[in-house]
Scaffold this active site. Structure first.
Site, mmCIF file in Angstrom:
data_model
loop_
_atom_site.group_PDB
_atom_site.id
_atom_site.type_symbol
_atom_site.label_atom_id
_atom_site.label_comp_id
_atom_site.label_asym_id
_atom_site.label_seq_id
_atom_site.Cartn_x
_atom_site.Cartn_y
_atom_site.Cartn_z
ATOM 1 N N ARG A 156 111.293 75.899 -7.778
ATOM 2 C CA ARG A 156 110.532 76.673 -6.804
ATOM 3 C C ARG A 156 110.221 78.028 -7.424
ATOM 4 N NH1 ARG A 156 114.862 74.475 -3.624
ATOM 5 N NH2 ARG A 156 114.129 73.054 -1.985
ATOM 6 N N LYS A 180 117.284 76.994 -1.728
ATOM 7 C CA LYS A 180 117.252 77.334 -0.311
ATOM 8 C C LYS A 180 118.655 77.245 0.277
ATOM 9 C CE LYS A 180 112.494 76.119 0.853
ATOM 10 N NZ LYS A 180 111.615 75.294 1.725
ATOM 11 N N HIS A 249 103.496 76.312 -6.956
ATOM 12 C CA HIS A 249 103.801 75.124 -6.148
ATOM 13 C C HIS A 249 103.136 73.879 -6.732
ATOM 14 C CE1 HIS A 249 106.212 76.705 -2.943
ATOM 15 N NE2 HIS A 249 105.333 77.639 -2.646
ATOM 16 N N ARG A 252 105.204 72.531 -9.535
ATOM 17 C CA ARG A 252 106.404 71.859 -9.007
ATOM 18 C C ARG A 252 106.037 70.480 -8.441
ATOM 19 N NH1 ARG A 252 111.592 72.356 -6.408
ATOM 20 N NH2 ARG A 252 111.566 71.782 -4.203
ATOM 21 N N TYR A 284 106.403 62.350 -1.552
ATOM 22 C CA TYR A 284 105.877 61.990 -2.867
ATOM 23 C C TYR A 284 105.693 60.483 -3.017
ATOM 24 C CZ TYR A 284 106.714 66.812 -4.050
ATOM 25 O OH TYR A 284 106.677 68.180 -4.055
#
Length: 309
Positions: A156, A180, A249, A252, A284
């Site tokens: 990230r 996170k 992003h 990633r 995904y």
């Protein structure tokens, strides 16, 4: 708005006015937020009055579901409908707090789920085109190292910016990141990512302050900012003539998509990305399915479109 409020029965209108005053004096909400609450609640109150509901005590979960259904029929976006129902829940909580209602009938009614957009990714050729940066300038070396690391480890943006020099273990091909929820994980990286991080480490001292712990620093010597990384990656995308807009992003997402296409190991991708729940990673699989479906359409004899003779 004023016309609607005049048509409402006092039993509907007066509790609303008390709620608006509560939002102003006790909750301290901004004028914009209060006006948004008022707009949403007035739409619903007017509909209820038109359909024979004369006071809030008549409202039950069936009426709340009917309000949600009307919003959908009117073509309201799922996100806007969720906002409308949230305003209603807050108002009814206020009535429960005052003792005007014994329970909140909107508590068990949820808005339809918003369609989750599929993440956009670069194809392998676009990534290769982006990463053909071979300039000797320390900033260019830093930028390629950042892009190689983000694509090579699926970090990230916040994770990469917060990485310190001591978190990198080049010999092990391993990087320690804080994700996170302040959760720590170790992520493998290798190949070009290792090569370019080494090149950056060799010139980092030309920019970094003596006691700066950050791996990636700006031209001023301190830890690089999120905005600076976004700006530099976007500029490199244009400079390298990549058709897609480049963002952290997107690198990633490209990492995740390419790993999944090659390995078909969703659990491994979950661990690499640092997702707490597998459901987050499953988005995904939709991208992977699109890839497989396209290959099927192109390869299967009964799926091929007939060519014009």
């Amino acid at each position: 708005m004023n016309g609607e409020s005049l048509r409402l029965p006092d039993e509907l209108q007066q509790p609303l006015q008390r709620f608006y005053e509560y939002l102003r004096s006790e909750k301290g909400l901004s004028l914009y937020t209060r006006q948004n609450y008022q707009q949403q609640l007035m739409h619903m109150a007017a509909y209820l009055a038109d359909n024979g509901v004369m006071c809030w005590q008549q409202l039950d979960s069936a009426w709340v579901r009917q309000l949600a259904a009307k919003g959908m029929r009117d073509g309201i976006k799922a996100s806007s409908l969720a906002t409308r129902l949230s305003a209603l829940r807050s108002f009814l909580d206020f009535l429960v707090l005052r003792g005007d209602l014994t329970a909140n009938p909107a508590k068990g009614v949820s808005a339809p789920k918003k369609k989750r957009p599929l993440p956009k990714n670069l194809d392998v050729d676009e990534v290769a085109q982006l990463l053909e940066v071979n300039e000797d300038d320390p900033l260019a070396i830093r930028d390629r190292a950042m892009m190689e690391l983000m694509y090579g480890a699926g970090l990230r943006l916040a994770e990469m910016v917060s990485v310190n020099v001591r978190d990198i273990h080049l010999g092990l091909g391993e990087i320690r990141v804080i994700g996170k929820g302040n959760k720590e994980r170790k992520v493998p990286f290798s190949g070009q990512a290792v090569i370019w991080v080494k090149k950056w480490m060799a010139v980092r001292g030309q920019l970094a302050h003596q006691d700066e712990p950050a791996l990636f620093v700006s031209s001023r010597g301190g830890r690089i900012s999120h905005r600076n990384v976004q700006k530099r990656m976007s500029e490199w995308g244009m400079k390298q003539s990549v058709a897609s807009h480049i963002s952290p992003h997107k690198l990633r997402h490209s990492f995740a998509t390419h790993i999944l296409e090659s390995s078909h190991n969703l659990r491994a991708v979950q661990e690499l990305l640092g997702h707490e729940n597998i459901s987050t990673t499953q988005i995904y699989t939709h991208l992977d399915f699109q890839h497989l479906a396209q290959a099927y359409d192109q390869a299967h004899p009964r799926a091929k479109k007939k060519r014009k003779s």
